[in-house]
Design a protein around this motif. Sequence first.
Motif, PDB file in Angstrom:
ATOM      1  N   ASP A   5       0.613  -1.129   0.302  1.00 57.03           N
ATOM      2  CA  ASP A   5       0.321  -0.044   0.053  1.00 57.03           C
ATOM      3  C   ASP A   5       1.303   1.141   0.202  1.00 57.03           C
ATOM      4  O   ASP A   5       0.558   2.529  -0.130  1.00 57.03           O
ATOM      5  N   LYS A  31      -1.325   5.531   0.026  1.00 55.87           N
ATOM      6  CA  LYS A  31      -0.379   5.772   0.987  1.00 55.87           C
ATOM      7  C   LYS A  31       0.122   7.180   1.048  1.00 55.87           C
ATOM      8  O   LYS A  31      -0.673   7.843   1.348  1.00 55.87           O
ATOM      9  N   ARG A  62      -2.632   9.306  -1.114  1.00 57.54           N
ATOM     10  CA  ARG A  62      -3.426  10.201   0.118  1.00 57.54           C
ATOM     11  C   ARG A  62      -2.576  10.960   0.972  1.00 57.54           C
ATOM     12  O   ARG A  62      -3.248  12.223   1.457  1.00 57.54           O
ATOM     13  N   GLU A  63      -1.737  11.016   1.379  1.00 53.37           N
ATOM     14  CA  GLU A  63      -1.369  11.652   1.760  1.00 53.37           C
ATOM     15  C   GLU A  63      -0.672  13.235   0.923  1.00 53.37           C
ATOM     16  O   GLU A  63      -0.736  15.069   2.070  1.00 53.37           O
ATOM     17  N   THR A  73       7.918   9.129   3.311  1.00 58.59           N
ATOM     18  CA  THR A  73       8.110   8.250   4.807  1.00 58.59           C
ATOM     19  C   THR A  73       8.598   7.440   5.737  1.00 58.59           C
ATOM     20  O   THR A  73      10.250   7.745   5.440  1.00 58.59           O
ATOM     21  N   THR A  92       6.982   2.457   5.150  1.00 57.50           N
ATOM     22  CA  THR A  92       6.541   1.782   3.894  1.00 57.50           C
ATOM     23  C   THR A  92       7.019   1.395   2.246  1.00 57.50           C
ATOM     24  O   THR A  92       6.719   0.999   2.046  1.00 57.50           O
TER      25      THR A  92
END
Length: 310
Positions: free
Chosen positions: A104, A108, A111-112, A128, A214
């Motif tokens: 993901d 993810k 989305r951020e 990340t 991630t």
Amino acid sequence: MNIFHTSNVAVLIAVYNGEKYLAEQLDSLLSQTYTDWTAYIHDDGSSDRTPMILEQYAHRYPERFILLDGEATGSAKDNFFYLFGSVEAPLYMCCDQDDVWLADKIEKTLREMRLAEQETDIPCLVYTDLKIVDESLHVISESMDQYQKLNCRDARINHVLVQNVVTGCTMMINRQLRDMILLLKDREKIVMHDWWAALIAAQFGVLHYLDEATILYRQHDENDTGAKKIDLAWYIRKILFHRRDMKHSLEMMRKQAEALTDTFQVEPDSAAAAYAVIHKCPKLKRMKIYRKYKITSKPLAKQFAILLFG
């Protein structure tokens, strides 16, 4: 030079003699939950089986993997600059050849990015944390931020000037930031493409950290860069026994600030502008500049080294 155009997320993969782990990395991309991506790959003159592996994946998944022709650039930094200049896309991610992306990761990070891009027409970078693993993907540390004491949550320019909080293989950048990255004239003045991107985003836009791993960041003997165990003792050894290396690192940090101020319109009364010319100041004035602009790093030993040699 051919320019590729896509409306997908462009995943830029810089490779060189990566036969040992490359297929595992490419498979992890194919396993992503978010599917609107295209990978653009430039091999930097590999002498092993890397070209054959790339041809196999490009043949099997032509809609996913696009191979770029071009002469060898000589370094990972220059290879990524070549890739940035070869692809027109709304969003970009950088990918190394020897890691494994969690399924993901793109979902993810995207989305951020949508949250970070609420203000339009500004450079945005989302980055990340990472899980550090050995060659066999056994976990060494659940968090690179904690392992190296990077203080990744501090995305202020006065921190990013002296501490790279962004690991390139975790970052997603928007088109505005990509365009600004490519304005750099002299790449010898910067350490790496990811730190350069972080400086621009911190100075002019949004630098947003997702406090979640991630990626499996693989450590092995052939790593071009890696996740060294950073602690107080490490910096003390550097200060005592590797002063020349320490001074060179600090000079490169200053040159990056100089590149930032030379390339863009940076306010004269700013941390970046002050740090760019700090080498011209006597020691006492340097101390005042560090204090005035709160140019700080972690851990304390590195801050001491900056004050001592910077």
